[in-house]
Structures are given as C-alpha cells and as structure tokens.
Write an enzyme that holds these catalytic residues in place. Sequence first.
Site, PDB file in Angstrom:
ATOM      1  N   GLY A 241       0.944  -1.239   0.130  1.00 40.35           N
ATOM      2  CA  GLY A 241       0.034   0.040   0.004  1.00 40.35           C
ATOM      3  C   GLY A 241       0.713   1.170  -0.010  1.00 40.35           C
ATOM      4  N   ASP A 242       0.033   2.348  -0.145  1.00 43.58           N
ATOM      5  CA  ASP A 242       1.085   3.720  -0.245  1.00 43.58           C
ATOM      6  C   ASP A 242       1.920   3.815  -1.226  1.00 43.58           C
ATOM      7  OD1 ASP A 242      -0.553   4.224   2.081  1.00 43.58           O
ATOM      8  OD2 ASP A 242       1.047   3.260   3.384  1.00 43.58           O
TER       9      ASP A 242
ATOM     10  N   LYS B 128      -0.810   5.528  -5.470  1.00 43.97           N
ATOM     11  CA  LYS B 128      -1.467   5.138  -6.733  1.00 43.97           C
ATOM     12  C   LYS B 128      -2.649   6.196  -7.107  1.00 43.97           C
ATOM     13  CE  LYS B 128      -3.153   1.697  -3.995  1.00 43.97           C
ATOM     14  NZ  LYS B 128      -2.099   1.498  -2.891  1.00 43.97           N
TER      15      LYS B 128
ATOM     16  N   GLY C 199      -6.037   5.980   1.537  1.00 46.50           N
ATOM     17  CA  GLY C 199      -5.876   7.320   1.666  1.00 46.50           C
ATOM     18  C   GLY C 199      -4.929   7.758   0.332  1.00 46.50           C
TER      19      GLY C 199
ATOM     20  N   THR D  10      -3.633  10.128  -2.353  1.00 43.97           N
ATOM     21  CA  THR D  10      -3.214  11.674  -2.345  1.00 43.97           C
ATOM     22  C   THR D  10      -3.085  12.025  -3.855  1.00 43.97           C
ATOM     23  OG1 THR D  10      -2.113  10.992  -0.250  1.00 43.97           O
ATOM     24  CG2 THR D  10      -1.594  13.080  -1.409  1.00 43.97           C
TER      25      THR D  10
ATOM     26  N   GLN E 126      -5.062  -0.096  -1.299  1.00 41.65           N
ATOM     27  CA  GLN E 126      -4.020  -1.105  -0.419  1.00 41.65           C
ATOM     28  C   GLN E 126      -2.838  -1.758  -1.397  1.00 41.65           C
ATOM     29  OE1 GLN E 126      -7.457  -1.785   0.512  1.00 41.65           O
ATOM     30  NE2 GLN E 126      -7.128   0.223   1.666  1.00 41.65           N
TER      31      GLN E 126
HETATM   32  P1  IMP Z   1      -7.330  -2.432   8.173  1.00 45.83           P
HETATM   33  O1  IMP Z   1      -7.340  -2.518   6.455  1.00 45.83           O
HETATM   34  O2  IMP Z   1      -7.779  -1.007   8.732  1.00 45.83           O
HETATM   35  O3  IMP Z   1      -8.293  -3.598   8.556  1.00 45.83           O
HETATM   36  O4  IMP Z   1      -5.663  -2.498   8.421  1.00 45.83           O
HETATM   37  C1  IMP Z   1      -4.948  -3.601   8.030  1.00 45.83           C
HETATM   38  C2  IMP Z   1      -3.427  -3.564   7.760  1.00 45.83           C
HETATM   39  O5  IMP Z   1      -3.560  -2.976   6.511  1.00 45.83           O
HETATM   40  C3  IMP Z   1      -2.923  -2.513   8.783  1.00 45.83           C
HETATM   41  O6  IMP Z   1      -1.588  -2.784   8.606  1.00 45.83           O
HETATM   42  C4  IMP Z   1      -3.073  -1.154   7.895  1.00 45.83           C
HETATM   43  O7  IMP Z   1      -2.059  -0.290   8.204  1.00 45.83           O
HETATM   44  C5  IMP Z   1      -3.002  -1.762   6.639  1.00 45.83           C
HETATM   45  N1  IMP Z   1      -3.475  -0.733   5.636  1.00 45.83           N
HETATM   46  C6  IMP Z   1      -4.951  -0.543   5.319  1.00 45.83           C
HETATM   47  N2  IMP Z   1      -5.133   0.277   4.421  1.00 45.83           N
HETATM   48  C7  IMP Z   1      -4.006   0.643   4.011  1.00 45.83           C
HETATM   49  C8  IMP Z   1      -3.602   1.445   2.893  1.00 45.83           C
HETATM   50  O8  IMP Z   1      -4.367   2.229   2.429  1.00 45.83           O
HETATM   51  N3  IMP Z   1      -2.248   1.920   2.878  1.00 45.83           N
HETATM   52  C9  IMP Z   1      -1.239   1.072   3.617  1.00 45.83           C
HETATM   53  N4  IMP Z   1      -1.517   0.397   4.490  1.00 45.83           N
HETATM   54  C10 IMP Z   1      -3.001  -0.012   4.632  1.00 45.83           C
END
Ligand code: IMP
Length: 428
Positions: free
Chosen positions: A12-13, A16, A40, A42, A225
């Site tokens: 993720g991050d 995108k 998120g 950006t 993600q």
């Molecule tokens: P959840 O999706 O909130 O349940 O988080 C599960 C895991 O995915 C955690 O380690 C979060 O930090 C990671 N995660 C969820 N969404 C993102 C994202 O958009 N970018 C990076 N990490 C994410």
Amino acid sequence: MPTLSVFGAQWGDEGKGKIIDLLAREADYVVRFQGGPNAGHTVVVDGQKFVLHLVPSGILHAGRVNVIGNGVAVDPLALFTEIQELTARGVAVDPRSLRVSGAAHVIFEHHRRLDVLSEHWRGAGRIGTTGRGIGPCYADKAARTGLRVADLLDPERQRARLTAVLAEKNAWIETVHKERPLDLAETLRRYADIAEQLAPFVADTGAEVRAAWRAGKRILFEGAQGAMLDIDHGTYPYVTSSNTGLAAVGTGAGFPPNRVERVLGIAKAYCTRVGEGPFPTEDRGPAGETIREVGKEYGATTGRPRRCGWLDLVALRYALDLNGTTGVVMTNLDVLSVFHEIPVCVSYEIAGRSGAAREFPGQTTPLDGVRPQYVKRAGWSSDISGVRHYRDLPRAAREYVEWVENEIGVPIELLSVGPERDAVIPRA
Ligand code: IMP
C-alpha cells in the site's frame, strides 16, 4: 485507452492516487472495487493536496463517472464528510459524477468500535489496523449479518435489520469488551438521515459499468492497499480484509476480469509498510529514517509514521506475477537521490534451506524468518524532481530503472519524481 486496472504492488501507499488521477484524464469511468476508507489516495493539484478515502481518484477531473463498487466497504458518514470537504474546495460531487453500489456493505459505528476494541485484545499480536471498521464490516459480510447500501434505503428493512444486529453487537461490546453499548434510537436516527442523502447516488453499478464497456467507454479500475496486504496472498494475518488485485475487479465491481486489457502495478523505488507484520527489507537505522523524512512517509489516513526500507524484488516479482501485470509505474524515484549507494533485495536466505530464494515463499514459510540478500546499486546524488524526459535523468538513475526492469521482467512504463500531477517521466 484500453480497459485498465491499477493495483498496489507492495504494502500500500505506493502513490496510486496520483497515477490514477493522471490516467483518469483518458478515462470515462473510474471504479473502486475493494477496501474502504482505510485507503488514503493522495493527489496534489496546483499545490493543493487532496486525500481521497472512499471517493475514486477520478473525481478531480470534471465529467468522469466515479463508481464505488459492490466490493467496497462504505462508511456513509465518512463518505459524506469527504463529499462535503471536496465540495467546499470546489470539486463537484453529485449523482452524475459519483455512483454507489446498492450491494456494497455498510460500515457502521459498531464496526469502527469493534475494530479498535479487537486490536486492543490482540495485544502483541495486533495488526495495526487503520481503525476504520474494515475487518468487522467484511466479517459481517461473510457471516451474512451485514447490511448493504440498498438495505439502508428501505426504512422498514433498515430498522428491523439494524435493531437485530445492534442487539448482538451491543451484547458483545458490553459482555466481552466491558464497554458502553451504542444507543439504538440514536443509531437508527443517524443512519435513517444519512440514507436519505445517500439515495440519489445509489445504483446497480455492476450493470452500469458493463453497459459502459459495451458502449465503448474507457474504464479504469482503482485498486486500494497493496498485493502484500491481500487477505489471501499477502502476509496473513497482517493484511487487510479484502483481495487487493485484479481478481477483485470481478467480485468487487461485477466486471469480468478477462475484459481488463492492461494491468498496471504501482511500486515505489523503495518499500514502506504501515502497521504490524513482516517486512524483510525494513531499515530500522538512519537510512530508514532518511527515507521517511525525505519521502514524507507518514500515513495519509492515520498520520502514522511508515516503516521504511529498500526495494524488495522477491516480493515485487510475486505481486506482479499474481496480477498478470502488463506494466509498472515506479514512484518516488526522486527520494533515492539522497543516497550514494542503493541496496536492493534480490533474493531471500531462508533458514533450513540451501541457496538463495528468488521466489516468494509466502505460502510455506513465515516471512519474519527470511534474510534479504542485497545488491548495491550506484546512486546518482543529484536532484531529479524537475526532470520530465527520461533521457535527462542522470545515467545512474536510468541504470537503476533499467536494471530493476530487467530483474522484474515487466516494462516500467512511467516514473514519478514528485507529488505534483506533472511530476512524471514517461519511458521513451
Ligand atoms: P485495515 O485495512 O484497517 O483492517 O488494516 C489492516 C492492515 O492494512 C494494517 O496494517 C493497515 O496499516 C494496512 N492498511 C490498510 N489500508 C491501507 C492503505 O491504504 N495503505 C497502507 N496500509 C494500509
């Protein structure tokens, strides 16, 4: 533009949002198909930063249809906060520019509460979720106790189902977590109000997107993600609760994946991860800190500092292969300009196995036990953020890109060298 799907090829991050915004110039539809407000994305336009959580990243271009597909976990309160913020900044969001699937599952306040409470109980085994209710919402979907967006629109059905669901969730919150229950009357009122606002946006988005494809419209699928956070193929249990790649276009948008002609994987020139879980190339020393500061590596949704480290070609090759990737966008190349030498992981050493493993061992070996084997590439030690033509990059930067391309076996089509929309370098 052929039908195109974009996915995160790391944790993720990867940047995108910016790339989807760029590609959206050529698209008629931009479709989210999984994840929720944990994302998120950006986008920086004329120095103004927009962080999109649920609204697809095509919204910053007038005239696009932005779709929140059935596979997305929709928090209607978060959605309308986002819509209000966009509207206040002059971005038009209306039922023509935004469509929400009636079959998408709804994140309620009890999901957010339970997300945070469960993390507390996991103790040292916590996942480090974003706390946005994603896991509990998808769990209810699988357990068939969730409510879908269309259920909100029918006041009787909403009242009956939410009353039954909340009774069970409150029993859990009170008995297991010893916390105060949620107020039923207040919950019913709040979601009845939001349902009225939501109604004009709701559609059978799968049918709409398939019809748009038949009519020759250009469709762009926006993954959230990343591959290593995929619930099946990532570093389980340290993952999110959805499938994050091409396959989820079928289930999460109601669109046959074999009609997707181009699959773009987005990867940073290094790696980051937010939350817990294995991260073989993490650098906990000064170099990792330098990446964090230069790359401004703080979570777009939670503000958490991201864990930083070097490009992991073992994991990247796996992510690209898993998704049938036709091209790669390498982002944040400019961040590496501060290093004289750039380590890149080419293989893993795995305890009890002889030889270096170039293949990702995820389904058989826990990643925490692996030791990354690095090759050091020469840095270029000059600012490349203003470069817009590939030929103008320093030779060492071009060599880095071409060497990575050779290692992954997929063409790198585009490089990103800064947060602004135009800070990209097409490969000539
Ligand atoms: P959840 O999706 O909130 O349940 O988080 C599960 C895991 O995915 C955690 O380690 C979060 O930090 C990671 N995660 C969820 N969404 C993102 C994202 O958009 N970018 C990076 N990490 C994410």
